[in-house]
Design an enzyme around this catalytic site. Structure first.
Site, PDB file in Angstrom:
ATOM      1  N   GLU A 108       0.848  -1.201   0.000  1.00 58.39           N
ATOM      2  CA  GLU A 108       0.000   0.000   0.000  1.00 58.39           C
ATOM      3  C   GLU A 108       0.870   1.232   0.000  1.00 58.39           C
ATOM      4  O   GLU A 108       1.980   1.210   0.531  1.00 58.39           O
ATOM      5  CB  GLU A 108      -0.865   0.020   1.275  1.00 58.39           C
ATOM      6  CG  GLU A 108      -1.828  -1.131   1.356  1.00 58.39           C
ATOM      7  CD  GLU A 108      -2.452  -1.268   2.737  1.00 58.39           C
ATOM      8  OE1 GLU A 108      -2.200  -0.414   3.608  1.00 58.39           O
ATOM      9  OE2 GLU A 108      -3.184  -2.245   2.935  1.00 58.39           O
TER      10      GLU A 108
ATOM     11  N   LYS B 103       2.367   4.415   1.454  1.00 58.92           N
ATOM     12  CA  LYS B 103       2.521   4.926   2.811  1.00 58.92           C
ATOM     13  C   LYS B 103       2.327   6.431   2.741  1.00 58.92           C
ATOM     14  O   LYS B 103       3.131   7.148   2.152  1.00 58.92           O
ATOM     15  CB  LYS B 103       3.893   4.589   3.391  1.00 58.92           C
ATOM     16  CG  LYS B 103       4.025   5.042   4.833  1.00 58.92           C
ATOM     17  CD  LYS B 103       5.309   4.546   5.459  1.00 58.92           C
ATOM     18  CE  LYS B 103       5.328   4.767   6.962  1.00 58.92           C
ATOM     19  NZ  LYS B 103       5.083   6.141   7.382  1.00 58.92           N
TER      20      LYS B 103
ATOM     21  N   ARG C  77      -2.725   9.530  11.429  1.00 60.50           N
ATOM     22  CA  ARG C  77      -3.468   8.286  11.525  1.00 60.50           C
ATOM     23  C   ARG C  77      -4.748   8.511  12.325  1.00 60.50           C
ATOM     24  O   ARG C  77      -4.717   9.156  13.370  1.00 60.50           O
ATOM     25  CB  ARG C  77      -2.615   7.242  12.218  1.00 60.50           C
ATOM     26  CG  ARG C  77      -3.255   5.881  12.250  1.00 60.50           C
ATOM     27  CD  ARG C  77      -2.226   4.867  12.646  1.00 60.50           C
ATOM     28  NE  ARG C  77      -2.745   3.535  12.585  1.00 60.50           N
ATOM     29  CZ  ARG C  77      -1.974   2.458  12.689  1.00 60.50           C
ATOM     30  NH1 ARG C  77      -0.684   2.582  12.845  1.00 60.50           N
ATOM     31  NH2 ARG C  77      -2.504   1.261  12.628  1.00 60.50           N
TER      32      ARG C  77
ATOM     33  N   ARG D 191      -3.813   8.882  16.620  1.00 62.38           N
ATOM     34  CA  ARG D 191      -2.941   7.745  16.899  1.00 62.38           C
ATOM     35  C   ARG D 191      -2.727   7.580  18.401  1.00 62.38           C
ATOM     36  O   ARG D 191      -2.598   6.476  18.902  1.00 62.38           O
ATOM     37  CB  ARG D 191      -1.594   7.975  16.213  1.00 62.38           C
ATOM     38  CG  ARG D 191      -0.624   6.833  16.347  1.00 62.38           C
ATOM     39  CD  ARG D 191       0.702   7.254  15.722  1.00 62.38           C
ATOM     40  NE  ARG D 191       1.619   6.141  15.570  1.00 62.38           N
ATOM     41  CZ  ARG D 191       2.382   5.672  16.542  1.00 62.38           C
ATOM     42  NH1 ARG D 191       2.298   6.203  17.756  1.00 62.38           N
ATOM     43  NH2 ARG D 191       3.203   4.684  16.326  1.00 62.38           N
TER      44      ARG D 191
ATOM     45  N   PHE E  40      -7.395   2.152   5.388  1.00 60.29           N
ATOM     46  CA  PHE E  40      -6.656   0.931   5.087  1.00 60.29           C
ATOM     47  C   PHE E  40      -7.074  -0.284   5.904  1.00 60.29           C
ATOM     48  O   PHE E  40      -6.635  -1.388   5.615  1.00 60.29           O
ATOM     49  CB  PHE E  40      -5.141   1.138   5.148  1.00 60.29           C
ATOM     50  CG  PHE E  40      -4.614   1.770   6.412  1.00 60.29           C
ATOM     51  CD1 PHE E  40      -4.525   1.052   7.582  1.00 60.29           C
ATOM     52  CD2 PHE E  40      -4.186   3.090   6.399  1.00 60.29           C
ATOM     53  CE1 PHE E  40      -4.027   1.627   8.738  1.00 60.29           C
ATOM     54  CE2 PHE E  40      -3.688   3.679   7.552  1.00 60.29           C
ATOM     55  CZ  PHE E  40      -3.608   2.947   8.734  1.00 60.29           C
TER      56      PHE E  40
ATOM     57  N   ARG F 140       4.407  -3.588  17.642  1.00 64.77           N
ATOM     58  CA  ARG F 140       5.244  -3.321  16.484  1.00 64.77           C
ATOM     59  C   ARG F 140       5.867  -4.647  16.081  1.00 64.77           C
ATOM     60  O   ARG F 140       6.852  -5.079  16.648  1.00 64.77           O
ATOM     61  CB  ARG F 140       6.337  -2.314  16.829  1.00 64.77           C
ATOM     62  CG  ARG F 140       7.162  -1.889  15.631  1.00 64.77           C
ATOM     63  CD  ARG F 140       8.221  -0.876  16.009  1.00 64.77           C
ATOM     64  NE  ARG F 140       7.660   0.328  16.593  1.00 64.77           N
ATOM     65  CZ  ARG F 140       7.048   1.294  15.899  1.00 64.77           C
ATOM     66  NH1 ARG F 140       6.953   1.192  14.593  1.00 64.77           N
ATOM     67  NH2 ARG F 140       6.558   2.341  16.502  1.00 64.77           N
TER      68      ARG F 140
ATOM     69  N   LYS G 144       7.311  -1.080   6.904  1.00 66.62           N
ATOM     70  CA  LYS G 144       7.332   0.161   6.129  1.00 66.62           C
ATOM     71  C   LYS G 144       8.614   0.220   5.325  1.00 66.62           C
ATOM     72  O   LYS G 144       9.665  -0.209   5.797  1.00 66.62           O
ATOM     73  CB  LYS G 144       7.200   1.384   7.050  1.00 66.62           C
ATOM     74  CG  LYS G 144       8.236   1.468   8.128  1.00 66.62           C
ATOM     75  CD  LYS G 144       7.979   2.633   9.063  1.00 66.62           C
ATOM     76  CE  LYS G 144       8.919   2.532  10.245  1.00 66.62           C
ATOM     77  NZ  LYS G 144       8.552   3.323  11.376  1.00 66.62           N
TER      78      LYS G 144
HETATM   79  P1  AMP Z   1       5.862   5.329  11.251  1.00 70.75           P
HETATM   80  O1  AMP Z   1       4.992   6.346  11.936  1.00 70.75           O
HETATM   81  O2  AMP Z   1       6.971   5.929  10.466  1.00 70.75           O
HETATM   82  O3  AMP Z   1       6.296   4.227  12.211  1.00 70.75           O
HETATM   83  O4  AMP Z   1       4.969   4.565  10.162  1.00 70.75           O
HETATM   84  C1  AMP Z   1       3.765   3.945  10.482  1.00 70.75           C
HETATM   85  C2  AMP Z   1       2.624   4.910  10.216  1.00 70.75           C
HETATM   86  O5  AMP Z   1       2.442   5.084   8.823  1.00 70.75           O
HETATM   87  C3  AMP Z   1       1.294   4.417  10.684  1.00 70.75           C
HETATM   88  O6  AMP Z   1       1.128   4.622  12.051  1.00 70.75           O
HETATM   89  C4  AMP Z   1       0.339   5.246   9.860  1.00 70.75           C
HETATM   90  O7  AMP Z   1       0.094   6.477  10.525  1.00 70.75           O
HETATM   91  C5  AMP Z   1       1.131   5.576   8.609  1.00 70.75           C
HETATM   92  N1  AMP Z   1       0.608   4.994   7.379  1.00 70.75           N
HETATM   93  C6  AMP Z   1       0.594   5.604   6.191  1.00 70.75           C
HETATM   94  N2  AMP Z   1       0.082   4.809   5.238  1.00 70.75           N
HETATM   95  C7  AMP Z   1      -0.252   3.642   5.841  1.00 70.75           C
HETATM   96  C8  AMP Z   1      -0.828   2.417   5.375  1.00 70.75           C
HETATM   97  N3  AMP Z   1      -1.150   2.223   4.108  1.00 70.75           N
HETATM   98  N4  AMP Z   1      -1.028   1.452   6.293  1.00 70.75           N
HETATM   99  C9  AMP Z   1      -0.696   1.617   7.582  1.00 70.75           C
HETATM  100  N5  AMP Z   1      -0.143   2.749   8.070  1.00 70.75           N
HETATM  101  C10 AMP Z   1       0.071   3.757   7.209  1.00 70.75           C
END
Ligand code: AMP
Length: 507
Positions: free
Chosen positions: A208, A210, A215, A230, A299, A371, A377
């Site tokens: 998907e 990102k 969130r 979040r 999502f 996690r 990611k």
């Molecule tokens: P990070 O905050 O860098 O750890 O990345 C995870 C975050 O990416 C999640 O908490 C979401 O807020 C965001 N995110 C963006 N696109 C997506 C997606 N397609 N699925 C899940 N999370 C996503």
């Protein structure tokens, strides 16, 4: 309090995880019901009041040379003094806080005082962090750790679950199943270097975009809609267009998750900071909705018309989501096991201005609050979420501001932090002002140049490379580090680990 301290010392002196769990379980089963929450929090190194508004130095001074010979103080008495300290505000509050703490500390033994210093400075180190305490709660309550973890995800708080489990057993936990308007802890993502690593690990996966927005978890029952951030705060009022979207979905009850983002007219994303202005305080929402509309890109689907879907495999959840929401509202997704298709999909996401992609295991349940490696990611830009350990006073134009930050990665082995370098680059004046205030609140000690802080603030740091280092304790350092932004949505336990950093060393 004495038996908690004694248990903590014994746990610290015990190497094996199982033995630690057994010691803690034995202690927890002896704690009076009214003190279970406080005991669980202290064992995890947490003060339930979170912020007392006093630093470690104040506490030290308040202790002076006085200590009790014999332990007499109960946990509930400490908790009630902390409640009073946290509640004191206004003029003269610092002195009043000191007076209250001095009164408490004088009644504690040296060992008990030391434990409290550890708590206030965020440095309880007996190797019994939340994971171990969770297992101990399970053992003491005669329930499986999985059952306790699931309840914690729903409740968002181990101490509350510990009390319910130990006092009421399984019956007590039934309160913590997924419920509308009780937001669940979001599932979190691990990282992969690139799409090949992700596919090697997951096999065929859902890829998907990102999207770099905010969130949200959206709960709906009939016309009633609530949107949670979040951090599980209610942000409904800030995003009426998200509320309208949820109302329009053809389901009576649902919980959906997605990312809310401000897009340009051509569909490319505006910067994260711009999206976040929609969540600022004192904003004219109606006007903001006109000038800076946000779009939800969904999502996940966690609940639908009376049925919890958390334990369903992801492939079923997103199929159901697709049946419910029109395509423009769902994050673009490709299910594939092909490396070349994955590479093309990533290239398109980047071309369209997005951060990268997520790769998700098709058969994974929704692992609330965890996690794991079921979501990965993939972000080509190198950045890490690190914890601020200390800050140095600035010079020249930055005189009076805390500027050069000492950055640390998490050490999952002992829950501590390993310093990786310092940087004062990339900060706006606003960030300097904000961090100075915030870091002084977290102060744990200082010397002539540096203020040492409780390791709680997370910053996203961009950098060019990781190199080996003889100067820093982890043997690695960042090159050309610069601050991208503060991640106030993350806790220090969400920060990247030293192992992840070491993996970035050139091979
Ligand atoms: P990070 O905050 O860098 O750890 O990345 C995870 C975050 O990416 C999640 O908490 C979401 O807020 C965001 N995110 C963006 N696109 C997506 C997606 N397609 N699925 C899940 N999370 C996503």
């Amino acid at each position: 309090m004495a038996s908690l301290v004694e248990t903590s010392l014994r746990v610290a002196a015990t190497a094996g995880r199982r033995d630690k769990v057994a010691l803690l379980a034995e202690f927890l089963s002896r704690v009076p019901p009214a003190e279970i929450q406080t005991a669980t929090a202290y064992l995890c190194g947490i003060i339930p009041q979170r912020r007392l508004g006093v630093g470690f130095a104040t506490l030290r001074n308040a202790a002076g040379e006085v200590a009790a010979e014999e332990p007499t103080v109960e946990l509930s008495q400490i908790d009630s003094v902390f409640q009073q300290v946290a509640a004191v505000g206004g003029k003269g509050s610092a002195a009043e806080k000191r007076r209250l703490l001095a009164g408490l500390l004088a009644r504690l033994t040296r060992d008990e005082q030391r434990y409290l210093f550890g708590l206030v400075s965020g440095e309880v180190r007996h190797g019994a962090l939340e994971g171990v305490v969770t297992e101990a709660v399970a053992l003491a309550a005669g329930l499986s750790p999985k059952r306790i973890r699931r309840a914690v995800m729903m409740a968002g708080d181990l101490t509350e679950v510990a009390r319910a489990a130990l006092q009421e057993g399984e019956t007590g936990l039934s309160r913590y199943s997924v419920q509308l308007f009780r937001p669940v802890q979001p599932m979190l993502a691990g990282s992969a270097d690139d799409e090949t690593e992700a596919l090697d690990e997951l096999g065929e996966a859902a890829l998907e975009w990102k999207v770099d927005g905010a969130r949200v978890q959206i709960h709906k029952a009939g016309d009633e809609v609530r949107v949670y951030s979040r951090a599980l705060n209610d942000v409904t009022a800030a995003v009426p267009e998200v509320v309208d979207m949820a109302r329009s979905l053809p389901a009576r009850e649902l919980i959906v998750e997605g990312e809310v983002i401000a897009l340009r007219a051509d569909g490319t994303p505006l910067p994260f900071q711009t999206t976040m202005t929609r969540f600022g305080r004192r904003l004219d929402v109606d006007q903001a909705r006109q000038t800076l509309p946000v779009t939800p890109l969904l999502f996940d689907l966690l609940y639908l018309d009376g049925t919890a879907l958390l334990d369903e495999p992801y492939r079923r959840r997103f199929v159901q989501l697709g049946a419910l929401a029109p395509e423009p509202l769902v994050v673009p997704r490709l299910v594939t096991g092909s490396r070349s298709d994955a590479a093309a999909f990533l290239a398109t996401a980047l071309e369209r201005g997005h951060e990268g992609i997520m790769a998700k295991a098709l058969d994974a349940a929704y692992e609330s609050g965890r996690r794991g490696r079921h979501w990965l990611k993939i972000k080509p830009v190198k950045s890490l979420d690190l914890v601020v350990l200390a800050a140095e006073w600035g010079h020249g134009r930055r005189q009076g501001w805390l500027s050069n930050l000492h950055l640390g990665a998490r050490n999952p082995v002992d829950g501590g932090f390993v310093m990786l370098g310092k940087t004062f680059k990339g900060m706006t004046d606003e960030m300097l002002a904000w961090q100075t205030t915030r870091l002084l609140e977290l102060e744990a000690g200082r010397d002539a140049w540096t203020v040492y802080v409780r390791p709680e603030l997370v910053v996203e740091v961009a950098f060019n490379d990781v190199q080996t280092s003889t100067q820093y304790p982890g043997g690695v350092a960042l090159r050309f580090a610069r601050i991208k932004r503060y991640r106030t949505d993350k806790n220090a336990t969400d920060a990247d680990t030293i192992d992840q950093v070491r993996k970035l060393l050139p091979q």
